[in-house]
Each structure stands twice: as C-alpha cells, then as structure tokens.
Design an enzyme around this catalytic site. Structure first.
Site, PDB file in Angstrom:
ATOM      1  N   ASP A  55     -16.000 -43.722  14.594  1.00 31.29           N
ATOM      2  CA  ASP A  55     -16.069 -44.517  13.362  1.00 31.29           C
ATOM      3  C   ASP A  55     -16.330 -45.989  13.679  1.00 31.29           C
ATOM      4  O   ASP A  55     -17.045 -46.674  12.943  1.00 31.29           O
ATOM      5  CB  ASP A  55     -14.760 -44.385  12.584  1.00 31.29           C
ATOM      6  N   GLU A 132     -12.869 -52.242   4.864  1.00 32.48           N
ATOM      7  CA  GLU A 132     -11.959 -53.154   4.149  1.00 32.48           C
ATOM      8  C   GLU A 132     -12.109 -54.575   4.663  1.00 32.48           C
ATOM      9  O   GLU A 132     -12.718 -54.812   5.726  1.00 32.48           O
ATOM     10  CB  GLU A 132     -10.478 -52.734   4.310  1.00 32.48           C
ATOM     11  N   ASP A 159       2.915 -60.929   4.800  1.00 35.20           N
ATOM     12  CA  ASP A 159       1.980 -61.118   5.922  1.00 35.20           C
ATOM     13  C   ASP A 159       0.547 -61.296   5.450  1.00 35.20           C
ATOM     14  O   ASP A 159      -0.211 -62.068   6.030  1.00 35.20           O
ATOM     15  CB  ASP A 159       2.026 -59.895   6.857  1.00 35.20           C
ATOM     16  N   TYR A 172      -7.335 -48.392   7.352  1.00 34.81           N
ATOM     17  CA  TYR A 172      -6.174 -49.299   7.333  1.00 34.81           C
ATOM     18  C   TYR A 172      -5.394 -49.150   6.014  1.00 34.81           C
ATOM     19  O   TYR A 172      -4.158 -49.137   5.989  1.00 34.81           O
ATOM     20  CB  TYR A 172      -6.696 -50.735   7.504  1.00 34.81           C
ATOM     21  N   LYS A 174      -4.760 -46.663   4.257  1.00 36.85           N
ATOM     22  CA  LYS A 174      -3.824 -45.532   4.258  1.00 36.85           C
ATOM     23  C   LYS A 174      -2.552 -45.897   5.029  1.00 36.85           C
ATOM     24  O   LYS A 174      -1.445 -45.555   4.610  1.00 36.85           O
ATOM     25  CB  LYS A 174      -4.491 -44.295   4.849  1.00 36.85           C
ATOM     26  N   SER A 175      -2.719 -46.618   6.118  1.00 37.21           N
ATOM     27  CA  SER A 175      -1.544 -47.052   6.894  1.00 37.21           C
ATOM     28  C   SER A 175      -0.675 -48.012   6.085  1.00 37.21           C
ATOM     29  O   SER A 175       0.519 -48.147   6.352  1.00 37.21           O
ATOM     30  CB  SER A 175      -1.979 -47.758   8.172  1.00 37.21           C
TER      31      SER A 175
END
Ligand code: NAD
Length: 278
Positions: A55, A132, A159, A172, A174-175
């Site tokens: 990816d 993203e 953050d 990212y 999903k995390s």
C-alpha cells in the site's frame, strides 16, 4: 527496421519498491510488455501505472501522478503482507498480464481528499491525499477550532486531528476508532487523536462523517510547531493559520480487472481472516 507507431499503444509506467521480490516482478512485467506492440513502457504521461510493493508503494505512485488523475488508472501488485490497494499478489503476474491484454479501459474510481493549508503570511499550499491528512502540534497540547461548513462545531484539545477518505478509512482512521466506510460513499471522516476530556475540557469525542461538498476547517489557536501529514509524507510548519479539507474534484481510478475484489472481502481478508471453530 520497422518504425513502431505508439499512438494506439497503452502507455504503461511500472513503479516498484526496492525489495528483491518487487524488482523481480517488475522485471517480469517489463519484459512481457516491452515485446508487446499494444503497450508502450514509459514513465511520462502513462495511461496505466503498475505499482509493485504494498500500500505504501501505491501511495507513492499516487503522489507521483497526482496531477494526472484524469488520465491515469492504477493497478497494484503486492509483494508484502497486507494489500488494500493491491489487486494482485506477486505470484499472480501472469493473470495480471492476461487481464491487461484484455483491458478495454474500464475503471473503478474513488474519492480523494483536497487539503489547503493557509499560513499566517497568506501563502496557501494545497495537496491531495489518498488515505488521510493529519495535523498535530509538537511539544504542547493542540488547541484548535473545528468548523464544518462554517459552523463552529468544537474547540478541540489534544494531540491532533485526522481527516480521511473512504479508502483511507481502513488505514490510520481505523486505528483512531473511525468507522470503515465503503469507498463509493463520497464522504470524509474526521477523527480525534488523543483528545483531552475531563471536567474542564470537552470535545465531541466521536468521529464525524461529512458528506461531499461539506468543508472541514481546522483553525489552530496557538502559535507553535505543527506537523502535517499527507499519506506517507510529513511537513513541518510554524504559523499555521487554518487547514481546510474537502473532497477533491478529481478521483483515483483503478483498472477494473476481474481481480478487483469486493471492498468487504478486502476488509475481511485484511482484518478478520477466516473463522475458526473453537
Ligand atoms: P506503511 O507502508 O508502513 O503503512 C502502514 C500500514 O498501513 C501498512 O500495513 C499498510 O498496508 C497499511 N495501509 C496503508 N493504507 C491502507 C489502507 N488504505 N487501508 C488499510 N491499510 C492501509 O507506511 P507508509 O508508507 O508511511 O504509509 C502511510 C500510511 O500509514 C498512512 O497513510 C496512514 O494511513 C498509515 N498510518 C497508520 C498509523 C496507525 O495505524 N497508527 C499511523 C501512521 C500512519
């Protein structure tokens, strides 16, 4: 010597990462297409970009040709473990070649993200993201206003924030606890990165999904050092005035080969795997 006429040939660029396995696959495809008059191998103005790796390699291929999205169709071969943007495994090269020879220009297209960064001196930097874009403040808590379609939705503390595309929703996003979004849904997803939530400070606390044409704006409230990421690229800026996110007019297109598997099958293969009887 016969003079070749390349005007009707499909222009193909092959991009591979440095792994020996990727180079071997690239070499096999190169030799097969070099001798085929229906194809013309070139890195300039390609019709098809074959990305070999994972990816991450497809993200790099996207950025290499992000200004030519009207013309280009991508196809990915993966030589690593996980492939979300890759339709073929390295041992399926012959099938890829066969499908390319039968290709009639069909494509599947997915939305991408347009990011516009405004600096305090008035300069505007725009980029395109396939997965993203994120903004984080280094050193201290990021304090930023979040506006959706000019409505001040939230004062964020934490953050940072991420805005993802539908195809990036499995990355990212999903995390960060975001939802997995089917890529035919033209929407963007905003997720918080480690927001501060206590008796004094509150954020919305959940990801939001905004439809096409809605504009997301992030306005940092403190001067300082910010890190902005766009897929696999990282930029450092001071004096960030605002960052806006919207669905780009252009889309990414993939070669619609019979191998282009269902999105839900990809989700299952990547994250769930086969069921096991206990
Ligand atoms: P990389 O190639 O190591 O990619 C990281 C992982 O993300 C790989 O396993 C890759 O297969 C997977 N991935 C990438 N795009 C995906 C997608 N759309 N759906 C599902 N999985 C996907 O690192 P890189 O080349 O720097 O890739 C950058 C990407 O890594 C970013 O776009 C971001 O989405 C992801 N990332 C994830 C985290 C996290 O999950 N905590 C943190 C930073 C970056």
């Amino acid at each position: 010597m016969t003079q070749m006429n390349y005007t009707d040939s499909t222009r193909v660029a092959i991009i591979a990462n440095g792994k020996p396995q990727s180079r071997r696959v690239a070499d096999r495809i190169f030799k097969a297409l070099r001798d085929d008059p229906d194809f013309y191998l070139t890195k300039r103005n390609p019709d098809i970009v074959i990305s070999i790796g994972g990816d991450g390699m497809l993200l790099s291929a996207f950025h290499a040709y992000e200004k030519e999205l009207e013309r280009v169709r991508f196809v990915g071969v993966h030589t690593g473990h996980l492939g979300f943007y890759t339709d073929y495994r390295d041992f399926e090269v012959e099938e890829l070649l066969r499908n390319l020879r039968e290709d009639r220009g069909e494509k599947v297209s997915y939305p991408i993200l347009k990011v516009s960064l405004t600096l305090s001196d008035g300069r505007i930097v725009t980029s395109r993201a396939l997965n993203e874009a994120t903004i984080k403040r280094l050193e201290k808590t990021m304090v930023a206003d979040v506006l959706v379609n000019h409505v001040l939705l939230d004062r964020f503390r934490g953050d940072g924030l991420a805005v993802s595309t539908p195809t990036g929703s499995t990355a990212y996003n999903k995390s960060l606890g975001g939802a997995v979004l089917h890529p035919t849904i033209e929407a963007l997803q905003l997720t918080e990165i480690a927001s501060l939530n206590n008796r004094v400070y509150r954020t919305l606390g959940s990801p939001i999904i905004v439809p096409k044409k809605d504009l997301i704006e992030i306005v940092p409230k403190r001067v300082g050092a910010y890190v902005l990421t766009v897929d696999n690229k990282t930029y450092h800026h001071r004096n960030v005035q605002r960052v806006t996110y919207e669905i780009d007019q252009a889309k990414i297109s993939f070669v619609a080969t019979p191998r282009h598997t269902s999105f839900w099958q990809r989700v299952k293969d990547a994250f769930v795997g086969e069921e096991h009887e206990i």
